[in-house]
Write an enzyme that holds these catalytic residues in place. Structure first.
Site, mmCIF file in Angstrom:
data_model
loop_
_atom_site.group_PDB
_atom_site.id
_atom_site.type_symbol
_atom_site.label_atom_id
_atom_site.label_comp_id
_atom_site.label_asym_id
_atom_site.label_seq_id
_atom_site.Cartn_x
_atom_site.Cartn_y
_atom_site.Cartn_z
ATOM 1 N N THR A 91 -42.662 59.093 -78.295
ATOM 2 C CA THR A 91 -42.992 60.481 -78.612
ATOM 3 C C THR A 91 -42.520 61.344 -77.444
ATOM 4 O O THR A 91 -43.078 61.275 -76.340
ATOM 5 C CB THR A 91 -44.505 60.660 -78.825
ATOM 6 O OG1 THR A 91 -44.906 59.888 -79.965
ATOM 7 C CG2 THR A 91 -44.853 62.119 -79.072
ATOM 8 N N LYS B 77 -43.892 64.620 -85.664
ATOM 9 C CA LYS B 77 -44.959 63.988 -84.880
ATOM 10 C C LYS B 77 -45.834 65.057 -84.228
ATOM 11 O O LYS B 77 -47.060 64.900 -84.122
ATOM 12 C CB LYS B 77 -44.366 63.069 -83.822
ATOM 13 C CG LYS B 77 -45.396 62.389 -82.903
ATOM 14 C CD LYS B 77 -46.356 61.480 -83.665
ATOM 15 C CE LYS B 77 -47.406 60.841 -82.760
ATOM 16 N NZ LYS B 77 -46.869 59.805 -81.878
ATOM 17 N N LYS C 10 -50.206 64.792 -73.349
ATOM 18 C CA LYS C 10 -48.744 64.818 -73.292
ATOM 19 C C LYS C 10 -48.169 65.315 -74.610
ATOM 20 O O LYS C 10 -47.301 66.188 -74.649
ATOM 21 C CB LYS C 10 -48.203 63.425 -72.982
ATOM 22 C CG LYS C 10 -46.684 63.365 -72.822
ATOM 23 C CD LYS C 10 -46.120 61.982 -73.097
ATOM 24 C CE LYS C 10 -46.026 61.704 -74.580
ATOM 25 N NZ LYS C 10 -45.266 60.475 -74.922
#
Length: 290
Positions: free
Chosen positions: A97, A172, A240
């Site tokens: 990711t 995502k 994050k």
């Protein structure tokens, strides 16, 4: 069966690579912490490489599952990076990711070398990786996706080609934005039920059959009530991911105030020492009635 290099044998990559080995693929693995790669080879077989370039050499497919943008850039385009030895026509699949920016950057770099690229972040956490039931959202060309899908099916329950390069990463981000809002609502509902002296099992039974139902409610309501927060996907990782979404929103003009607010709530959890707790620990910042 394919010859595959798998770079990043961590809590996600290790099980995913294991499913590929069980499916009969021939694997070469590399991990920054060599001991993890050694342990994986001892359990699953295959070969161990000293660096990403050696891992990628003579393999048809290279798969990465590392930490962040810098890690991904290092194992692909850095010194001893995988792109330096990948042949024209090879396939690169990234499950990290990361930002959509680096996904697009890698695609441009790979295109000049004749390498097909798919950005393919996953959802489902460590449990999904171990069960082989991950959801994978993919960005890239139709040709690259057609080559990648049969390989990824070894560890996925759902694979969707959502669009061009970078679309996997931005999808995502949608996933994490949605999860953040759900977890904050669930945390507030749980604390409200506790303050009202309600039977939490009965509350769950009553509301999980209607519009309030969610995966988070079904799988985390009971453990949140017990202050149990050890389920794999850490607050540090969520911050994050939300940071990537907030950064992308500045570029595409989207307004995501709830995600930005929940990100700050997670910062409070980190400051209290909960960075390695799973994301349901968001509830810990809300006072509990004694």
């Amino acid at each position: 069966m394919a010859k595959i290099a798998f770079i990043g044998i961590g809590v996600m990559g290790g099980p995913m690579a294991g499913h590929l080995a069980k499916a009969g693929h021939e694997l070469t693995v590399y991990n920054r912490t060599r001991a993890k790669a050694e342990a994986w080879v001892a359990e699953h077989g295959g070969s161990l490489a000293d660096n990403p370039a050696t891992a990628a050499k003579d393999n048809q497919i290279v798969i990465t599952c590392v930490g962040n943008d810098d890690d991904l850039a290092s194992v692909t385009m850095g010194r001893d990076g995988a792109f330096s030895t990948m042949a024209s026509g090879a396939l690169f699949i990234d499950h990290t990711t990361v930002s959509a920016r680096i996904a697009r950057q890698l695609s441009v770099e790979a295109e000049g070398r004749g390498i097909h690229v798919i950005d393919a972040p996953v959802s489902g956490g460590q449990a999904g990786a171990e069960k082989g039931s991950l959801s994978i959202m993919c960005g890239g060309s139709e040709q690259a996706f057609a080559a990648a899908e049969p390989v990824m099916s070894a560890y996925a329950g759902r694979i969707v080609h959502v669009g061009r390069t970078g679309a996997g990463q931005t999808t995502k981000m949608c996933n994490q934005i949605a999860i953040a809002g759900v977890l904050e609502g669930l945390s507030e509902a749980l604390r409200f039920a506790q303050a009202s002296r309600l039977d939490l099992d009965k509350v769950h039974e009553a509301i999980s059959g209607g519009a309030a139902q969610s995966w988070q409610m079904d799988n985390r309501w009971a453990t949140m009530a017990k202050d149990e927060f050890d389920f794999g996907f850490a607050v540090d990782w969520m911050r994050k991911d939300l940071g990537l979404a907030i950064e992308e929103a500045r570029t595409n003009g989207a307004t995501i105030p709830v995600a930005a607010l929940v990100d700050q709530f997670y910062a409070e959890v980190q400051a209290a020492g909960g960075g390695r707790n799973d994301t349901s620990s968001l509830v810990s910042r809300l006072p509990k009635r004694k």
